[in-house]
Scaffold this motif. Sequence first.
Motif, PDB file in Angstrom:
ATOM      1  N   VAL A 219      17.985  -3.077  -0.702  1.00 41.55           N
ATOM      2  CA  VAL A 219      18.260  -1.785  -1.342  1.00 41.55           C
ATOM      3  C   VAL A 219      16.958  -1.090  -1.726  1.00 41.55           C
ATOM      4  CG1 VAL A 219      19.411  -0.609  -3.262  1.00 41.55           C
ATOM      5  CG2 VAL A 219      20.467  -2.630  -2.235  1.00 41.55           C
ATOM      6  N   ASP A 220      16.795   0.141  -1.260  1.00 39.78           N
ATOM      7  CA  ASP A 220      15.666   0.985  -1.657  1.00 39.78           C
ATOM      8  C   ASP A 220      16.111   1.746  -2.914  1.00 39.78           C
ATOM      9  OD1 ASP A 220      13.926   3.166  -1.988  1.00 39.78           O
ATOM     10  OD2 ASP A 220      13.627   3.455   0.161  1.00 39.78           O
ATOM     11  N   ASN A 221      15.457   1.456  -4.032  1.00 40.13           N
ATOM     12  CA  ASN A 221      15.885   2.001  -5.334  1.00 40.13           C
ATOM     13  C   ASN A 221      14.959   3.118  -5.824  1.00 40.13           C
ATOM     14  OD1 ASN A 221      17.705   1.968  -7.529  1.00 40.13           O
ATOM     15  ND2 ASN A 221      16.404   0.593  -8.732  1.00 40.13           N
TER      16      ASN A 221
ATOM     17  N   ILE B  28      19.259   8.080   4.836  1.00 43.59           N
ATOM     18  CA  ILE B  28      18.134   7.360   4.242  1.00 43.59           C
ATOM     19  C   ILE B  28      16.877   8.197   4.427  1.00 43.59           C
ATOM     20  CG2 ILE B  28      18.965   4.974   4.395  1.00 43.59           C
ATOM     21  CD1 ILE B  28      17.539   4.750   7.092  1.00 43.59           C
ATOM     22  N   TYR B  29      15.824   7.779   3.770  1.00 45.77           N
ATOM     23  CA  TYR B  29      14.521   8.430   3.885  1.00 45.77           C
ATOM     24  C   TYR B  29      14.152   8.603   5.368  1.00 45.77           C
ATOM     25  CZ  TYR B  29       9.501   9.046   3.379  1.00 45.77           C
ATOM     26  OH  TYR B  29       8.233   9.524   3.440  1.00 45.77           O
ATOM     27  N   GLY B  30      13.622   9.779   5.715  1.00 45.93           N
ATOM     28  CA  GLY B  30      13.323  10.099   7.112  1.00 45.93           C
ATOM     29  C   GLY B  30      12.418   9.084   7.788  1.00 45.93           C
TER      30      GLY B  30
ATOM     31  N   HIS C  11      10.849  -0.318  -3.702  1.00 43.04           N
ATOM     32  CA  HIS C  11      10.539   1.006  -4.243  1.00 43.04           C
ATOM     33  C   HIS C  11       9.366   1.597  -3.500  1.00 43.04           C
ATOM     34  CE1 HIS C  11      12.845   1.456  -7.991  1.00 43.04           C
ATOM     35  NE2 HIS C  11      12.725   0.158  -8.134  1.00 43.04           N
ATOM     36  N   SER C  12       9.387   2.917  -3.338  1.00 41.01           N
ATOM     37  CA  SER C  12       8.152   3.633  -3.097  1.00 41.01           C
ATOM     38  C   SER C  12       7.604   3.938  -4.486  1.00 41.01           C
ATOM     39  CB  SER C  12       8.425   4.929  -2.329  1.00 41.01           C
ATOM     40  OG  SER C  12       7.273   5.756  -2.416  1.00 41.01           O
ATOM     41  N   LEU C  13       6.471   3.335  -4.832  1.00 38.04           N
ATOM     42  CA  LEU C  13       5.875   3.575  -6.157  1.00 38.04           C
ATOM     43  C   LEU C  13       5.286   4.974  -6.239  1.00 38.04           C
ATOM     44  CD1 LEU C  13       4.016   0.147  -6.639  1.00 38.04           C
ATOM     45  CD2 LEU C  13       6.311   0.772  -7.405  1.00 38.04           C
ATOM     46  N   THR C  14       5.110   5.579  -5.072  1.00 38.74           N
ATOM     47  CA  THR C  14       4.568   6.932  -4.950  1.00 38.74           C
ATOM     48  C   THR C  14       5.347   7.953  -5.778  1.00 38.74           C
ATOM     49  OG1 THR C  14       4.216   6.279  -2.639  1.00 38.74           O
ATOM     50  CG2 THR C  14       3.853   8.596  -3.168  1.00 38.74           C
ATOM     51  N   LYS C  15       6.605   7.675  -6.052  1.00 43.73           N
ATOM     52  CA  LYS C  15       7.508   8.668  -6.617  1.00 43.73           C
ATOM     53  C   LYS C  15       7.594   8.511  -8.131  1.00 43.73           C
ATOM     54  CE  LYS C  15       7.889   9.442  -2.245  1.00 43.73           C
ATOM     55  NZ  LYS C  15       8.983   8.939  -1.428  1.00 43.73           N
ATOM     56  N   PHE C  16       8.787   8.246  -8.672  1.00 48.70           N
ATOM     57  CA  PHE C  16       8.940   8.231 -10.138  1.00 48.70           C
ATOM     58  C   PHE C  16       8.053   7.182 -10.805  1.00 48.70           C
ATOM     59  CE2 PHE C  16      13.017  10.178  -8.918  1.00 48.70           C
ATOM     60  CZ  PHE C  16      12.982  11.296  -9.730  1.00 48.70           C
TER      61      PHE C  16
ATOM     62  N   ALA D  63       0.811  -1.216   0.000  1.00 47.39           N
ATOM     63  CA  ALA D  63       0.000   0.000   0.000  1.00 47.39           C
ATOM     64  C   ALA D  63       0.846   1.269   0.000  1.00 47.39           C
ATOM     65  CB  ALA D  63      -0.945  -0.001   1.192  1.00 47.39           C
ATOM     66  N   SER D  64       2.117   1.160   0.395  1.00 48.54           N
ATOM     67  CA  SER D  64       3.007   2.329   0.407  1.00 48.54           C
ATOM     68  C   SER D  64       4.445   1.836   0.423  1.00 48.54           C
ATOM     69  CB  SER D  64       2.752   3.201   1.651  1.00 48.54           C
ATOM     70  OG  SER D  64       3.179   2.521   2.816  1.00 48.54           O
ATOM     71  N   GLY D  65       5.373   2.756   0.199  1.00 53.70           N
ATOM     72  CA  GLY D  65       6.781   2.395   0.305  1.00 53.70           C
ATOM     73  C   GLY D  65       7.124   1.945   1.720  1.00 53.70           C
ATOM     74  N   MET D  66       6.612   2.662   2.717  1.00 57.12           N
ATOM     75  CA  MET D  66       6.872   2.263   4.106  1.00 57.12           C
ATOM     76  C   MET D  66       6.259   0.902   4.405  1.00 57.12           C
ATOM     77  SD  MET D  66       8.939   4.346   5.449  1.00 57.12           S
ATOM     78  CE  MET D  66       8.993   3.547   7.049  1.00 57.12           C
ATOM     79  N   GLY D  67       5.127   0.601   3.757  1.00 58.52           N
ATOM     80  CA  GLY D  67       4.509  -0.715   3.922  1.00 58.52           C
ATOM     81  C   GLY D  67       5.420  -1.820   3.404  1.00 58.52           C
TER      82      GLY D  67
HETATM   83  C1  LIG Z   1       9.010   8.324  -0.183  1.00 58.70           C
HETATM   84  C2  LIG Z   1      10.075   7.354   0.110  1.00 58.70           C
HETATM   85  C3  LIG Z   1       9.830   6.228   0.906  1.00 58.70           C
HETATM   86  C4  LIG Z   1       8.488   5.978   1.552  1.00 58.70           C
HETATM   87  O1  LIG Z   1       7.498   5.717   0.614  1.00 58.70           O
HETATM   88  P1  LIG Z   1       5.934   5.978   0.864  1.00 58.70           P
HETATM   89  O2  LIG Z   1       5.319   5.538  -0.407  1.00 58.70           O
HETATM   90  O3  LIG Z   1       5.774   7.434   1.166  1.00 58.70           O
HETATM   91  O4  LIG Z   1       5.542   5.143   2.033  1.00 58.70           O
HETATM   92  C5  LIG Z   1      10.855   5.340   1.102  1.00 58.70           C
HETATM   93  N1  LIG Z   1      12.076   5.538   0.582  1.00 58.70           N
HETATM   94  C6  LIG Z   1      12.361   6.610  -0.184  1.00 58.70           C
HETATM   95  C7  LIG Z   1      13.735   6.779  -0.735  1.00 58.70           C
HETATM   96  C8  LIG Z   1      11.371   7.560  -0.440  1.00 58.70           C
HETATM   97  O5  LIG Z   1      11.669   8.639  -1.181  1.00 58.70           O
END
Ligand SMILES: *Cc1c(COP(=O)(O)O)cnc(C)c1O
Length: 406
Positions: free
Chosen positions: A179-181, A107-109, A200-205, A81-85
């Motif tokens: 690895v978070d890509n 790393i991501y906050g 991946h956080s799909l939320t982004k790119f 459901a999210s990158g943090m998930g």
């Molecule tokens: C935004 C982000 C996350 C978290 O993703 P969400 O979809 O907001 O939960 C994790 N890692 C990186 C590098 C991010 O930019």
Amino acid sequence: MSFKPANSIQDLQYFGEFGGVNPSISDSSTYTFLSAKTMFDTFEGNADGCYLYSRHSSPSNLYLGEALAAMEHTETANVTASGMGAITAVMLQLCNAGDHIVSSRTIYGGTYAFFKNFTPKFNIETSFVDITKLEAVEAAITKRTKVLYCESVSNPLLEVADIKGLAAIAKKYSLKLVVDNTFSPLSISPAILGADVVIHSLTKFINGSSDTVGGVVCGTQEFINDLRNVNDGAGMLLGSTMDSLRASSILKNLRTLHIRMQQHSKNGMYLAERFEKDGLKTVYPGLSSHPSHNLFKRMMHTEYGFGGMLTIDVGSLEKANELMELMQHKNLGYLAVSLGFYKTLFSAPGTSTSSEIPEEEQAEMGLSDGLIRFSIGLDADIERTYNMMRKCMTELNILVKKTTAI
Ligand SMILES: *Cc1c(COP(=O)(O)O)cnc(C)c1O
């Protein structure tokens, strides 16, 4: 090592239920079984191809997962459901009480807060290290260490992880390399370089339209099965499930990712080169002044470039805020967190996305007050954008007008 092209989007082929060019969206949370025995077998994990309940899996989520696994060159993938998930499920799947994590300190906050404040509740401790120093990574490993964690390109300082080097260390000590890509889709393929799990956080790119949150875990079939296990899988039990409607919309956006990344990278490179020439302290992996420029070059799929993220340092938080407000006023982008949108997004990480990191630690890792993080948009005329940004900076005395300079 010879690279296969990272993007194999043209090879994806789905026929919808009625022959449609898009797969049908699965609009069901639960699924019928023709026989009671098959239902039992499915719960036991022995009925491949049968759907059970949509927190476990659904056709739409599997389609998206397969496409992302193809992109990351892993056996399979599970969307969340999210990158943090994705991050929380992976780490709680890999670590038991008493275990230890060695993580990059930049790393991501949210990930930082999870390791620093949340996992200690389960007696899982994390050592934060400078990921660009492999000796420091190795020195932090203890008998209890289970996972090495990093971002290929870190948030917000754009440090680059030597994934091959880290994979060798992980192998030597029997650790998993996660690895978070999120910052470098298509440009870097961590699994090819030896990562065990790619997030991946799909939320982004990847989704790219700032209209949803989403995440993915890419890995081996065995690991993804473990995550989805009905008895002890962190993915299944923590319940961070993506909705089918979203999975189908993200799959559609994924199809243009390769074109978007090329444009983000082209615009990022253009602005970084100009900003640096203007004398601004600029960080972008595509600049030869970046400490890991050559490392990035060795790892990258050249055609996708160095990505859309860059930072500049304008000296103070006041100046950073003034500049961001003015740029927004001139419609050069939005003062907003997140990344990968068609518009440029800018924020001051110290007071936003990295505010979870205490001030002393921010200073130690080189996260200064005047830092502005840019996610460069898809602007068709980046030269005009540059000229307008330059005007804003001159107006605020961040750049001194060439004509008045001595
Ligand atoms: C935004 C982000 C996350 C978290 O993703 P969400 O979809 O907001 O939960 C994790 N890692 C990186 C590098 C991010 O930019």
